[in-house]
Design a protein around this motif. Structure first.
Motif, PDB file in Angstrom:
ATOM      1  N   GLY A 224       0.825  -1.198   0.000  1.00 43.61           N
ATOM      2  CA  GLY A 224       0.000   0.000   0.000  1.00 43.61           C
ATOM      3  C   GLY A 224       0.859   1.246   0.000  1.00 43.61           C
ATOM      4  O   GLY A 224       2.093   1.192  -0.034  1.00 43.61           O
ATOM      5  N   LEU A 225       0.208   2.395   0.048  1.00 40.00           N
ATOM      6  CA  LEU A 225       0.940   3.656  -0.012  1.00 40.00           C
ATOM      7  C   LEU A 225       1.831   3.842   1.211  1.00 40.00           C
ATOM      8  O   LEU A 225       2.950   4.342   1.101  1.00 40.00           O
ATOM      9  CB  LEU A 225      -0.039   4.827  -0.121  1.00 40.00           C
ATOM     10  CG  LEU A 225       0.606   6.200  -0.246  1.00 40.00           C
ATOM     11  CD1 LEU A 225       1.379   6.343  -1.557  1.00 40.00           C
ATOM     12  CD2 LEU A 225      -0.449   7.299  -0.127  1.00 40.00           C
ATOM     13  N   LEU A 226       1.355   3.429   2.403  1.00 37.36           N
ATOM     14  CA  LEU A 226       2.126   3.656   3.617  1.00 37.36           C
ATOM     15  C   LEU A 226       2.038   2.463   4.558  1.00 37.36           C
ATOM     16  O   LEU A 226       0.939   2.023   4.914  1.00 37.36           O
ATOM     17  CB  LEU A 226       1.619   4.908   4.357  1.00 37.36           C
ATOM     18  CG  LEU A 226       2.198   5.140   5.757  1.00 37.36           C
ATOM     19  CD1 LEU A 226       3.708   5.346   5.709  1.00 37.36           C
ATOM     20  CD2 LEU A 226       1.524   6.322   6.436  1.00 37.36           C
ATOM     21  N   MET A 227       3.199   1.956   4.948  1.00 39.32           N
ATOM     22  CA  MET A 227       3.322   1.009   6.046  1.00 39.32           C
ATOM     23  C   MET A 227       4.199   1.680   7.105  1.00 39.32           C
ATOM     24  O   MET A 227       5.375   1.957   6.843  1.00 39.32           O
ATOM     25  CB  MET A 227       3.975  -0.302   5.614  1.00 39.32           C
ATOM     26  CG  MET A 227       3.262  -1.040   4.498  1.00 39.32           C
ATOM     27  SD  MET A 227       4.008  -2.662   4.122  1.00 39.32           S
ATOM     28  CE  MET A 227       5.638  -2.175   3.523  1.00 39.32           C
ATOM     29  N   THR A 228       3.653   1.939   8.282  1.00 40.34           N
ATOM     30  CA  THR A 228       4.444   2.528   9.355  1.00 40.34           C
ATOM     31  C   THR A 228       5.268   1.438  10.025  1.00 40.34           C
ATOM     32  O   THR A 228       4.747   0.356  10.328  1.00 40.34           O
ATOM     33  CB  THR A 228       3.545   3.199  10.394  1.00 40.34           C
ATOM     34  OG1 THR A 228       2.655   4.096   9.728  1.00 40.34           O
ATOM     35  CG2 THR A 228       4.370   3.970  11.413  1.00 40.34           C
ATOM     36  N   CYS A 229       6.544   1.699  10.267  1.00 43.23           N
ATOM     37  CA  CYS A 229       7.428   0.749  10.928  1.00 43.23           C
ATOM     38  C   CYS A 229       7.872   1.340  12.265  1.00 43.23           C
ATOM     39  O   CYS A 229       8.271   2.500  12.328  1.00 43.23           O
ATOM     40  CB  CYS A 229       8.638   0.424  10.058  1.00 43.23           C
ATOM     41  SG  CYS A 229       8.192  -0.259   8.440  1.00 43.23           S
ATOM     42  N   GLY A 230       7.843   0.567  13.318  1.00 39.14           N
ATOM     43  CA  GLY A 230       8.164   1.029  14.670  1.00 39.14           C
ATOM     44  C   GLY A 230       7.227   0.351  15.656  1.00 39.14           C
ATOM     45  O   GLY A 230       6.650  -0.682  15.356  1.00 39.14           O
ATOM     46  N   LEU A 231       6.989   0.869  16.796  1.00 37.59           N
ATOM     47  CA  LEU A 231       7.442   2.143  17.335  1.00 37.59           C
ATOM     48  C   LEU A 231       8.741   2.010  18.116  1.00 37.59           C
ATOM     49  O   LEU A 231       9.373   3.021  18.453  1.00 37.59           O
ATOM     50  CB  LEU A 231       6.365   2.731  18.252  1.00 37.59           C
ATOM     51  CG  LEU A 231       5.011   3.066  17.630  1.00 37.59           C
ATOM     52  CD1 LEU A 231       3.996   3.442  18.689  1.00 37.59           C
ATOM     53  CD2 LEU A 231       5.121   4.179  16.622  1.00 37.59           C
ATOM     54  N   THR A 232       9.114   0.758  18.450  1.00 39.28           N
ATOM     55  CA  THR A 232      10.353   0.545  19.213  1.00 39.28           C
ATOM     56  C   THR A 232      11.398  -0.221  18.425  1.00 39.28           C
ATOM     57  O   THR A 232      12.516  -0.407  18.910  1.00 39.28           O
ATOM     58  CB  THR A 232      10.069  -0.212  20.525  1.00 39.28           C
ATOM     59  OG1 THR A 232       9.554  -1.521  20.216  1.00 39.28           O
ATOM     60  CG2 THR A 232       9.071   0.536  21.395  1.00 39.28           C
ATOM     61  N   GLN A 233      11.060  -0.683  17.218  1.00 38.73           N
ATOM     62  CA  GLN A 233      11.995  -1.454  16.400  1.00 38.73           C
ATOM     63  C   GLN A 233      11.714  -1.188  14.934  1.00 38.73           C
ATOM     64  O   GLN A 233      10.558  -1.148  14.493  1.00 38.73           O
ATOM     65  CB  GLN A 233      11.846  -2.959  16.703  1.00 38.73           C
ATOM     66  CG  GLN A 233      12.209  -3.916  15.580  1.00 38.73           C
ATOM     67  CD  GLN A 233      13.706  -3.980  15.260  1.00 38.73           C
ATOM     68  OE1 GLN A 233      14.523  -3.296  15.880  1.00 38.73           O
ATOM     69  NE2 GLN A 233      14.082  -4.801  14.310  1.00 38.73           N
ATOM     70  N   VAL A 234      12.797  -0.987  14.171  1.00 38.56           N
ATOM     71  CA  VAL A 234      12.718  -0.825  12.719  1.00 38.56           C
ATOM     72  C   VAL A 234      13.875  -1.608  12.106  1.00 38.56           C
ATOM     73  O   VAL A 234      14.990  -1.595  12.632  1.00 38.56           O
ATOM     74  CB  VAL A 234      12.816   0.665  12.308  1.00 38.56           C
ATOM     75  CG1 VAL A 234      13.099   0.812  10.817  1.00 38.56           C
ATOM     76  CG2 VAL A 234      11.529   1.408  12.671  1.00 38.56           C
ATOM     77  N   GLY A 235      13.606  -2.273  10.992  1.00 39.22           N
ATOM     78  CA  GLY A 235      14.673  -2.910  10.247  1.00 39.22           C
ATOM     79  C   GLY A 235      14.851  -4.379  10.581  1.00 39.22           C
ATOM     80  O   GLY A 235      13.903  -5.074  10.964  1.00 39.22           O
ATOM     81  N   SER A 236      16.083  -4.856  10.435  1.00 34.25           N
ATOM     82  CA  SER A 236      16.397  -6.281  10.540  1.00 34.25           C
ATOM     83  C   SER A 236      16.106  -6.829  11.930  1.00 34.25           C
ATOM     84  O   SER A 236      16.285  -6.128  12.932  1.00 34.25           O
ATOM     85  CB  SER A 236      17.864  -6.512  10.195  1.00 34.25           C
ATOM     86  OG  SER A 236      18.161  -6.044   8.898  1.00 34.25           O
ATOM     87  N   PRO A 237      15.667  -8.101  12.011  1.00 37.23           N
ATOM     88  CA  PRO A 237      15.461  -8.730  13.319  1.00 37.23           C
ATOM     89  C   PRO A 237      16.755  -8.738  14.124  1.00 37.23           C
ATOM     90  O   PRO A 237      17.844  -8.844  13.566  1.00 37.23           O
ATOM     91  CB  PRO A 237      15.029 -10.154  12.963  1.00 37.23           C
ATOM     92  CG  PRO A 237      14.527 -10.076  11.554  1.00 37.23           C
ATOM     93  CD  PRO A 237      15.343  -9.010  10.895  1.00 37.23           C
ATOM     94  N   CYS A 238      16.617  -8.634  15.434  1.00 31.13           N
ATOM     95  CA  CYS A 238      17.789  -8.612  16.302  1.00 31.13           C
ATOM     96  C   CYS A 238      17.359  -8.938  17.722  1.00 31.13           C
ATOM     97  O   CYS A 238      16.158  -9.059  18.016  1.00 31.13           O
ATOM     98  CB  CYS A 238      18.476  -7.245  16.263  1.00 31.13           C
ATOM     99  SG  CYS A 238      17.442  -5.887  16.900  1.00 31.13           S
ATOM    100  N   GLU A 239      18.337  -9.046  18.605  1.00 32.10           N
ATOM    101  CA  GLU A 239      18.064  -9.140  20.036  1.00 32.10           C
ATOM    102  C   GLU A 239      18.719  -7.940  20.699  1.00 32.10           C
ATOM    103  O   GLU A 239      19.899  -7.687  20.514  1.00 32.10           O
ATOM    104  CB  GLU A 239      18.604 -10.436  20.636  1.00 32.10           C
ATOM    105  CG  GLU A 239      18.280 -10.566  22.113  1.00 32.10           C
ATOM    106  CD  GLU A 239      18.663 -11.917  22.685  1.00 32.10           C
ATOM    107  OE1 GLU A 239      19.263 -11.938  23.778  1.00 32.10           O
ATOM    108  OE2 GLU A 239      18.351 -12.944  22.043  1.00 32.10           O
TER     109      GLU A 239
END
Length: 348
Positions: free
Chosen positions: A100-115
């Motif tokens: 879609g036009l917008l997918m919000t990413c967050g609010l405490t994590q963005v990007g590649s999986p991690c620990e």
């Protein structure tokens, strides 16, 4: 207001229609089939060619967007999946991301999986899959202007964990091909919370093709993978079966910009309109004081033919990497931050 090439007062327009939704307005509905069943969406028509669908079930993100009946956005193969199917582990986000036009990413994590500090963080966080509360969708006259406004609250919280709240407002006016997004993120908890925010705008065919060019703000640009060339980051191309995605990091130079805004403009001189000048440009503008970084996802692959333009307060290597480099944004208890973005379609 100006509509259909003429200027109208409210009463002049009302005299010519049975109800305002004849020319533009808001409608709410639910999808009913497959994994999309139960997903609530809100359609907004501006009467000037722009039509888009806000997903109340998915963080008030924006699904399909069209101009004059022709799509601007890229839709993922998953469709508008109901958030009940979401799995937050690893890269499972990819199975239910709607595009879609917008997918919000967050609010405490963005990007590649991690620990990070003992917490497992899946790709791009949870906000794209969280239903909104207190949702209102209204159209109201302000003098001779008719404004459509969608508002709601999205909460990302856990017991003993972070408690962030996103309040979102999306506005358009009858006669304008413009969307304004105003967000406020607040830490409602009683301890500091990491805060990562990325606005994942997705543009697709036929706006994106081999004739399309992209103008970026002045500043630094580099490829995330150092071995990839910079050449071609501002153009698009025909689909390639074996195309490897490219991610570019932009840092806009805001020196001398009094308004604090940065912009990206996408131009296609051959956009397929039925009449008139076929060329259009789509301009995305945002508040660079709170979104100082820009991520670009170039993916002209066969079946995944999309350009991602992603204003952000972070890069996309995950929270642990952001913390390690000392650039992780933290909100103190009771602290909040505001974001504003606008998208506009214009003829060229």
């Amino acid at each position: 207001m100006r509509l259909y090439g003429e200027k109208w007062t409210r009463r002049e327009l009302e005299a010519r229609v049975g109800r305002i939704e004849q020319v533009g307005g808001i409608r709410r509905f639910q999808l009913s089939e497959g994994t999309e069943a139960g997903t609530e969406q809100i359609q907004v028509r501006t009467g000037a060619g722009l039509c888009y669908y806000v997903s109340a079930s998915r963080g008030l993100d924006i699904s399909l967007a069209e101009y004059a009946g022709v799509p601007l956005s890229w839709q993922s193969p998953n469709g508008d999946v109901h958030p009940a199917y979401f799995d937050a582990r690893g890269v499972e986000w990819l199975r239910t991301a709607a595009g879609g036009l917008l997918m919000t990413c967050g609010l405490t994590q963005v990007g590649s999986p991690c620990e990070d500090e003992g917490e497992a963080c899946g790709q791009h966080g949870r906000i794209h899959h969280l239903p909104a509360r207190q949702v209102s969708a209204e159209g109201n006259w302000h003098g001779d202007d008719y404004e459509m406004r969608i508002r709601g609250v999205v909460e990302e919280s856990s017991i003993f964990g972070h408690q962030l709240c996103l309040t979102r407002e999306i506005c358009s006016r009858l006669g304008d091909n413009r969307i304004v997004i105003r967000d406020r993120v607040e830490n409602r908890g009683f301890k500091p919370s990491p805060h990562m925010m990325l606005y994942h705008f997705n543009f697709g065919f036929p706006l994106m093709d081999e004739h399309t060019t992209i103008s970026f703000p002045n500043g630094q640009v580099r490829a995330r993978e150092s071995e990839l060339p910079l050449e071609g980051y501002d153009t698009f191309q025909e689909p390639g079966v074996n195309y490897r995605e490219r991610v570019y990091y932009h840092t806009p130079d805001m020196a001398g910009r009094q308004d604090g805004k940065a912009s990206v403009v996408i131009r296609n001189p051959n956009f397929p309109l039925n009449a008139g000048n076929p060329g259009i440009e789509v301009a995305l503008t945002w508040s660079a004081d709170t979104l100082p970084r820009l991520v670009q996802w170039k993916m002209p692959g066969a079946g995944t033919y999309v350009l991602g333009i992603e204003p952000a307060n972070c890069w996309v290597e995950g929270r642990a990497a952001e913390r390690e480099r000392g650039s992780l944004v933290t909100l103190e208890p009771g602290e909040s931050v505001r974001y504003e973005l606008a998208l506009e379609i214009r003829g060229i």
